[in-house]
Write a protein that holds these residues in place. Sequence first.
Motif, PDB file in Angstrom:
ATOM      1  N   LEU A  29       3.903  -2.856   2.818  1.00 42.38           N
ATOM      2  CA  LEU A  29       2.657  -3.201   2.892  1.00 42.38           C
ATOM      3  C   LEU A  29       2.250  -2.703   4.346  1.00 42.38           C
ATOM      4  N   SER A  30       2.975  -2.473   5.293  1.00 37.58           N
ATOM      5  CA  SER A  30       2.538  -1.800   6.380  1.00 37.58           C
ATOM      6  C   SER A  30       3.848  -1.307   7.204  1.00 37.58           C
ATOM      7  N   LYS A  31       3.842  -0.775   8.204  1.00 38.62           N
ATOM      8  CA  LYS A  31       5.190  -0.064   8.820  1.00 38.62           C
ATOM      9  C   LYS A  31       6.386  -1.205   9.029  1.00 38.62           C
ATOM     10  N   ASN A  32       5.769  -2.241   9.558  1.00 43.31           N
ATOM     11  CA  ASN A  32       6.879  -3.355   9.976  1.00 43.31           C
ATOM     12  C   ASN A  32       6.674  -4.427   8.629  1.00 43.31           C
ATOM     13  N   LYS A  33       6.347  -4.211   7.657  1.00 43.32           N
ATOM     14  CA  LYS A  33       6.224  -5.379   6.608  1.00 43.32           C
ATOM     15  C   LYS A  33       6.894  -5.008   5.255  1.00 43.32           C
ATOM     16  N   PRO A  34       8.169  -4.656   5.014  1.00 40.28           N
ATOM     17  CA  PRO A  34       8.830  -4.271   3.793  1.00 40.28           C
ATOM     18  C   PRO A  34       9.064  -5.613   3.013  1.00 40.28           C
ATOM     19  N   LEU A  35       8.557  -5.352   1.599  1.00 36.53           N
ATOM     20  CA  LEU A  35       8.913  -6.433   0.667  1.00 36.53           C
ATOM     21  C   LEU A  35       9.985  -5.729  -0.449  1.00 36.53           C
ATOM     22  N   HIS A  36      10.858  -6.966  -0.800  1.00 40.95           N
ATOM     23  CA  HIS A  36      11.604  -6.542  -1.855  1.00 40.95           C
ATOM     24  C   HIS A  36      11.351  -7.410  -2.945  1.00 40.95           C
ATOM     25  N   ILE A  37      10.884  -7.177  -3.989  1.00 37.04           N
ATOM     26  CA  ILE A  37      10.092  -7.825  -5.130  1.00 37.04           C
ATOM     27  C   ILE A  37      10.985  -7.762  -6.336  1.00 37.04           C
ATOM     28  N   ILE A  38      11.343  -8.714  -6.958  1.00 32.98           N
ATOM     29  CA  ILE A  38      12.284  -8.770  -8.132  1.00 32.98           C
ATOM     30  C   ILE A  38      11.393  -9.518  -9.118  1.00 32.98           C
ATOM     31  N   GLY A  39      11.586  -9.220 -10.332  1.00 30.57           N
ATOM     32  CA  GLY A  39      11.208  -9.785 -11.715  1.00 30.57           C
ATOM     33  C   GLY A  39      11.892 -10.998 -12.062  1.00 30.57           C
ATOM     34  N   SER A  40      11.709 -12.193 -11.635  1.00 33.07           N
ATOM     35  CA  SER A  40      12.536 -13.282 -11.804  1.00 33.07           C
ATOM     36  C   SER A  40      12.491 -13.782 -13.315  1.00 33.07           C
ATOM     37  N   ILE A  41      13.480 -14.486 -13.726  1.00 26.73           N
ATOM     38  CA  ILE A  41      13.247 -15.244 -14.833  1.00 26.73           C
ATOM     39  C   ILE A  41      13.754 -16.739 -14.670  1.00 26.73           C
ATOM     40  N   HIS A  42      12.804 -17.725 -14.992  1.00 25.16           N
ATOM     41  CA  HIS A  42      12.742 -19.231 -14.465  1.00 25.16           C
ATOM     42  C   HIS A  42      13.926 -19.768 -15.110  1.00 25.16           C
ATOM     43  N   GLN A 224      -6.209 -13.922 -18.273  1.00 23.93           N
ATOM     44  CA  GLN A 224      -6.997 -13.689 -16.797  1.00 23.93           C
ATOM     45  C   GLN A 224      -6.738 -14.796 -16.132  1.00 23.93           C
ATOM     46  N   THR A 225      -6.643 -15.994 -16.394  1.00 30.25           N
ATOM     47  CA  THR A 225      -6.187 -17.308 -15.622  1.00 30.25           C
ATOM     48  C   THR A 225      -4.819 -17.327 -15.159  1.00 30.25           C
ATOM     49  N   LEU A 226      -3.910 -17.113 -15.959  1.00 35.44           N
ATOM     50  CA  LEU A 226      -2.727 -17.444 -15.755  1.00 35.44           C
ATOM     51  C   LEU A 226      -1.696 -15.935 -14.987  1.00 35.44           C
ATOM     52  N   MET A 227      -2.399 -14.732 -15.267  1.00 37.82           N
ATOM     53  CA  MET A 227      -1.814 -13.595 -14.877  1.00 37.82           C
ATOM     54  C   MET A 227      -2.769 -12.793 -13.996  1.00 37.82           C
ATOM     55  N   THR A 228      -3.957 -12.163 -14.390  1.00 38.73           N
ATOM     56  CA  THR A 228      -4.738 -11.330 -13.354  1.00 38.73           C
ATOM     57  C   THR A 228      -4.987 -12.177 -12.188  1.00 38.73           C
ATOM     58  N   GLU A 229      -5.701 -13.401 -12.404  1.00 34.73           N
ATOM     59  CA  GLU A 229      -6.188 -13.993 -11.213  1.00 34.73           C
ATOM     60  C   GLU A 229      -5.205 -14.363  -9.966  1.00 34.73           C
ATOM     61  N   ARG A 230      -4.181 -14.881 -10.741  1.00 34.22           N
ATOM     62  CA  ARG A 230      -2.820 -15.202  -9.791  1.00 34.22           C
ATOM     63  C   ARG A 230      -2.365 -13.920  -9.140  1.00 34.22           C
ATOM     64  N   ASN A 231      -2.246 -13.024  -9.723  1.00 37.82           N
ATOM     65  CA  ASN A 231      -1.691 -11.619  -9.284  1.00 37.82           C
ATOM     66  C   ASN A 231      -2.580 -11.126  -8.118  1.00 37.82           C
ATOM     67  N   ARG A 232      -3.750 -11.192  -8.269  1.00 41.51           N
ATOM     68  CA  ARG A 232      -4.819 -11.058  -7.120  1.00 41.51           C
ATOM     69  C   ARG A 232      -4.698 -12.017  -6.081  1.00 41.51           C
ATOM     70  N   GLN A 233      -4.632 -13.228  -6.038  1.00 41.89           N
ATOM     71  CA  GLN A 233      -4.499 -14.176  -4.990  1.00 41.89           C
ATOM     72  C   GLN A 233      -3.077 -13.853  -4.376  1.00 41.89           C
ATOM     73  N   TRP A 234      -2.027 -13.598  -5.077  1.00 39.06           N
ATOM     74  CA  TRP A 234      -0.792 -13.192  -4.805  1.00 39.06           C
ATOM     75  C   TRP A 234      -0.897 -12.067  -3.681  1.00 39.06           C
ATOM     76  N   SER A 235      -1.477 -11.049  -4.354  1.00 40.14           N
ATOM     77  CA  SER A 235      -1.557  -9.699  -3.514  1.00 40.14           C
ATOM     78  C   SER A 235      -2.112 -10.105  -2.047  1.00 40.14           C
ATOM     79  N   GLU A 236      -3.329 -10.702  -2.163  1.00 42.52           N
ATOM     80  CA  GLU A 236      -3.704 -11.071  -0.997  1.00 42.52           C
ATOM     81  C   GLU A 236      -2.889 -11.570   0.201  1.00 42.52           C
ATOM     82  N   GLN A 237      -2.367 -12.694  -0.399  1.00 42.58           N
ATOM     83  CA  GLN A 237      -1.368 -13.534   0.605  1.00 42.58           C
ATOM     84  C   GLN A 237      -0.368 -12.688   1.154  1.00 42.58           C
ATOM     85  N   LEU A 238       0.398 -11.708   0.117  1.00 40.06           N
ATOM     86  CA  LEU A 238       1.540 -10.889   0.718  1.00 40.06           C
ATOM     87  C   LEU A 238       0.797  -9.845   1.664  1.00 40.06           C
ATOM     88  N   HIS A 239      -0.296  -9.506   1.592  1.00 36.43           N
ATOM     89  CA  HIS A 239      -1.036  -8.515   2.566  1.00 36.43           C
ATOM     90  C   HIS A 239      -1.315  -9.086   3.849  1.00 36.43           C
TER      91      HIS A 239
END
Length: 270
Positions: A29-42, A224-239
């Motif tokens: 996300l920036s030079k000093n902010k690498p993320l390793h993102i996994i697709g979990s199964i609960h 929209q509620t459980l996927m799209t909106e949450r993905n958008r919020q998480w993207s902002e948080q991660l950034h």
Amino acid sequence: MGKLLSYFSNLLGLNSQRHYPYPAFDINLSKNKPLHIIGSIHMGTRNMYPLSEILLEQLEHADALIVEADITQAYPPFNDALPEQIALSHRLSPEHFDCLQHYCREIQHPVTLLDPLPSWQVALILQAAQAQYLGLHPQYGIDCQLLNSAKAINKPIIELEGTAAQINLLINLPNGGLALLEDTLTHWHTNARALQTMMSWWMNYQPEKQNQVLPMTFCEEIYQTLMTERNRQWSEQLHHLPTGKYLVAVGALHLHGENNLRQMLAERYT
């Protein structure tokens, strides 16, 4: 436009991906902010334990583990605060209620025990019972294993939402979450196949199949509620994370389909 997208993909590190023996990708996300993102199964099976040594090494080298919610923490009962419900036979169409009775017999769960519960909670109970019927258990879920491993080495844990926020989201679904219950009943067998596909990713992952499409089992409103909106919020948080290296575990469905988290993380640069 193609060159521009290629430029941003290179900037984020998406064009030079390392392959892992589990569903994951790296993004800067920036030079000093690498993320390793996994697709979990609960929920998982016994042969999904222990986690890959490669994943545990990622955890050891990360500054923090990021999860949707710390599911290892106890959450107080909330049924007393929920409104009284009408019988499921009156909430559902005759067709959907017939399906409910059939699937409850299949998973050996009496329908009468579900009648007092809100529709969203019935949906979650059915989904969990179906997973257990297929041989999955919470203690072998990827997030649960990661959380336990993180706590064992005193690794900081960051929640994207937390259990209370997730419950609040479900409580506030329109019509008590009836659409989520209807989706669960309509796509019962498709959900089972999707679970088996996601399980296979953690037991015998093949990187060439990393773009395999998972079926759409939500109506537009719920998606929209459980996927799209949450993905958008998480993207902002991660950034907005401080500088550091992070291991991020989110449900695999959030990394697939329209408006998935990976897309949103990349699009924020365009």
